[in-house]
Design a protein around this motif. Structure first.
Motif, mmCIF file in Angstrom:
data_model
loop_
_atom_site.group_PDB
_atom_site.id
_atom_site.type_symbol
_atom_site.label_atom_id
_atom_site.label_comp_id
_atom_site.label_asym_id
_atom_site.label_seq_id
_atom_site.Cartn_x
_atom_site.Cartn_y
_atom_site.Cartn_z
ATOM 1 N N LEU A 313 0.696 -1.107 -0.124
ATOM 2 C CA LEU A 313 -0.030 -0.247 0.006
ATOM 3 C C LEU A 313 0.867 1.118 -0.013
ATOM 4 O O LEU A 313 0.812 2.220 -0.728
ATOM 5 N N ALA A 316 2.282 1.721 -3.493
ATOM 6 C CA ALA A 316 1.053 2.082 -4.498
ATOM 7 C C ALA A 316 0.625 3.734 -4.158
ATOM 8 O O ALA A 316 0.498 4.226 -5.113
ATOM 9 N N LEU A 317 0.756 3.967 -2.982
ATOM 10 C CA LEU A 317 0.430 5.470 -2.558
ATOM 11 C C LEU A 317 1.765 6.535 -2.994
ATOM 12 O O LEU A 317 1.410 7.635 -3.336
ATOM 13 N N SER A 326 -5.203 10.318 -8.184
ATOM 14 C CA SER A 326 -4.226 10.898 -7.368
ATOM 15 C C SER A 326 -2.752 10.940 -7.871
ATOM 16 O O SER A 326 -1.774 11.496 -7.234
ATOM 17 N N THR A 328 -1.205 8.428 -8.706
ATOM 18 C CA THR A 328 -0.295 7.450 -8.345
ATOM 19 C C THR A 328 -0.867 5.988 -8.813
ATOM 20 O O THR A 328 -2.199 6.147 -8.952
ATOM 21 N N VAL A 330 -2.375 3.732 -7.299
ATOM 22 C CA VAL A 330 -3.239 3.458 -6.100
ATOM 23 C C VAL A 330 -4.657 3.409 -7.036
ATOM 24 O O VAL A 330 -5.757 2.664 -6.488
ATOM 25 N N ASP A 331 -4.686 4.366 -7.884
ATOM 26 C CA ASP A 331 -6.075 4.574 -8.418
ATOM 27 C C ASP A 331 -6.386 3.578 -9.666
ATOM 28 O O ASP A 331 -7.372 3.772 -10.375
ATOM 29 N N VAL A 335 -4.722 -2.170 -9.575
ATOM 30 C CA VAL A 335 -3.975 -2.210 -8.130
ATOM 31 C C VAL A 335 -5.092 -2.119 -7.284
ATOM 32 O O VAL A 335 -4.815 -2.910 -6.173
ATOM 33 N N ARG A 336 -5.960 -1.459 -7.386
ATOM 34 C CA ARG A 336 -7.061 -1.467 -6.228
ATOM 35 C C ARG A 336 -7.683 -2.784 -6.124
ATOM 36 O O ARG A 336 -7.769 -3.013 -4.864
ATOM 37 N N LEU A 339 -4.937 -4.517 -3.892
ATOM 38 C CA LEU A 339 -5.191 -4.079 -2.429
ATOM 39 C C LEU A 339 -6.471 -4.468 -1.790
ATOM 40 O O LEU A 339 -6.454 -4.775 -0.500
ATOM 41 N N VAL A 400 2.186 -5.891 -6.837
ATOM 42 C CA VAL A 400 2.006 -4.637 -6.774
ATOM 43 C C VAL A 400 3.051 -3.579 -6.883
ATOM 44 O O VAL A 400 2.960 -2.431 -7.584
#
Length: 567
Positions: A313, A316-317, A326, A328, A330-331, A335-336, A339, A400
């Motif tokens: 996480l 990813a952030l 974002s 990055t 993470v969106d 990837v979401r 997670l 990830v």
């Protein structure tokens, strides 16, 4: 992002999912109030974050080594052991008469999982001592208890278990180690043991080995095995570590992971030891230790999954790649998905683990046969699903990270390398599954049926609030019930064994759905309900395919002859 102990998750699970109020309501555990447990979890979490987590990478990069017969541990491990010992974290569930805290196993399980997430290699050391403590509490003489238990619980001495030999792995009854009566109440133990986790160290004043060996009149197989406590240094008249015993570390294994944990080949040459339990009753005594360890190893899997999730996480952030809101990764939808799958499975496996521990506590507090059956049934599921979750989440964590996950400097790969063995030791996950469909079904499936009844009853009540979640859980449970009835009807155990692993995983999937539903009811429209929706809609459906495999029987498994397998 450094490791953050998920104390609030444990608090939520204990209060809303694992039924800890029932445990605290018993006379035995009446002092384990919410305030006491919260303080313990908070303090343990702080120790894991500040002391153990910084030791994760050094243990991997600078492994334990053997120098002139002495094991030298990784940098900082001595200080880590000191913090664990001084915090009282080894004897948490130990008998207060010998220096333990007398806390419920549920609390110990939560703390052990946090330690596993912070630094699995070091956490193995107190876990070994805890298993030895429990075995000795149940089976050792009062004299042995008085001599060894206080020092084991304080961390002044450490403990191990010695089962495996080169020719005797899962088939423990094939061991060749011998024990001969010295005529003074002690025994001379001779033999070689392999895969001994923390078989030696340079921070405890003594290392105490529980060793399985056969007396001269011991019959072949497991019924002829006895258990002995064999210390590295013989206690002197004052009960302190004295002269060296006749044992040594032959070598350390070069392993895929857990580099900070010395895995020893141990040689016993007429080493002095004392009987624990009855003659030829070693397996019963050792299983006390192994059952404790199986719950603990399940917690190791869950702990590593938590650590790997937090690590992924954080990456990813921060990782910028492609156009996202974002900026990055993470969106990105995939990837979401990864997670969310990681987080949902961590919750499910942790809930199974804590409910298993809770059943053990209720059995301890009430001596009720139904709680004993519940604990026995959940143990192989907690061990196997916890460790499978650890492997799956750690592997996803590498994904990830993308290409950087394959690069050792990120630390992502270490989680997978370290956790991989948890599916193997303390009884492979295949053996756990075989135990579930055979020994744990000797009651005709009664323990399973009672658990399924509870899940369906709760799902029925939940229909009034969240029918779109309750319905799938109820239906999955009914499908699982039908598969369980099919298994119980198979007289040929090989028909059960062929599908044992998928059956266990399916049972865990349904349990996970149930516990997610319980959490959703306690947190309506909140993050836990949202996570439950993902699990129930995206992961729970896997149970159907798994149960199809479970009921396929053994014919296709043996479809190819050995010659055809080789061809």
């Amino acid at each position: 992002m450094p490791y953050r102990a998920p104390v609030t998750d444990y608090q939520f699970l204990l209060r809303h999912v694992a039924g800890f109020d029932q445990i605290a309501g018993t006379e035995k555990f009446s002092e384990a109030s919410d305030d006491v447990v919260d303080a313990i979890l908070t303090e343990a979490g702080k120790m894991c974050e500040e002391v153990m987590s910084p030791l994760q990478r050094p243990g991997d990069l600078e492994p334990a080594r053997l120098e002139n017969g002495v094991v030298r541990t990784s940098p900082g491990y001595s200080d880590g052991w000191k913090a664990i010992s001084e915090g009282g974290w080894i004897g948490m569930s130990g008998d207060p008469e010998y220096g333990g805290m007398g806390l419920p196993m549920t609390v110990t399980t939560a703390v052990n999982e946090m330690m596993s997430a912070a630094c699995l290699s070091l956490q193995l050391a107190p876990l070994m001592s805890q298993g030895q403590i429990e075995a000795m509490e149940h089976h050792a003489s009062d004299a042995i208890k008085e001599l060894f238990l206080p020092k084991l619980m304080s961390g002044e001495w450490s403990g191990t278990m010695n089962l495996t030999e080169p020719q005797a792995g899962s088939d423990v009854g094939a061991l060749s180690s011998k024990a001969v009566d010295n005529g003074d109440g002690s025994f001379a133990v001779t033999g070689q043991k392999i895969y001994i986790s923390w078989g030696d160290n340079d921070f405890a004043g003594n290392v105490c080995h529980l060793v399985l060996a056969r007396l001269p009149d011991g019959v072949p197989g497991t019924k002829g095995i006895s258990l002995f406590i064999v210390p590295k240094h013989l206690p002197d008249d004052n009960g302190e570590a004295g002269v060296a015993n006749s044992l040594k570390v032959v070598s350390l294994e070069h392993k895929m992971g857990l580099h900070g944990s010395p895995t020893c080949v141990m040689q016993f040459d007429g080493a002095k030891g004392w009987l624990v339990g009855k003659e030829h009753g070693g397996m019963a005594a050792m299983f006390t230790m192994m059952n404790n360890a199986r719950l603990g190893v399940g917690g190791q899997g869950v702990g590593v999954a938590e650590g790997a999730y937090q690590h992924a996480l954080a990456y990813a952030l921060e990782r910028k790649q492609g156009k996202t809101p974002s900026g990055t990764i993470v969106d990105h939808a995939d990837v979401r998905r990864m997670l969310m799958s990681m987080k949902a499975d961590v919750f499910a496996s942790r809930a199974i683990l804590l409910n298993c521990a809770a059943a053990i506590d209720m059995q301890t507090a009430t001596d009720d046969a139904e709680w004993a059956a519940r604990a026995a049934f959940l143990t192989p599921i907690a061990k196997a699903f916890g460790t499978e979750t650890g492997m799956r989440v750690a592997e996803t964590g590498v994904q990830v990270h993308g290409g950087m996950g394959f690069i050792e400097e990120t630390g992502a790969a270490q989680f997978y390398r370290d956790v991989r063995v948890t599916a193997i030791y303390e009884g492979t996950n295949g053996i756990q599954a075989m135990d579930l469909v055979a020994r744990k079904m000797m009651d005709g499936g009664e323990a399973a049926a009672k658990l399924l009844d509870e899940i369906e009853d709760h799902a029925e009540r939940a229909r009034a609030t969240v029918p779109e979640l309750a319905g799938p859980v109820w239906e999955a449970t009914e499908t699982l019930r039908e598969a369980t009835e099919w298994l119980v009807a198979q007289g040929d155990l090989n028909e059960r064994f062929a599908g044992a692993v998928p059956y266990l995983q399916a049972f865990a999937r349904v349990l996970g759905g149930h516990y997610h539903l319980v959490a959703a009811m306690a947190d309506p429209a909140g993050p836990r309900e949202k996570l439950a929706r993902f699990y129930i809609n995206a992961l729970l459906p896997e149970h159907a395919g798994l149960l199809a495999q479970a009921q396929n029987g053994s014919a296709d498994v043996y479809g190819l002859t050995i010659d055809e397998l080789v061809a």
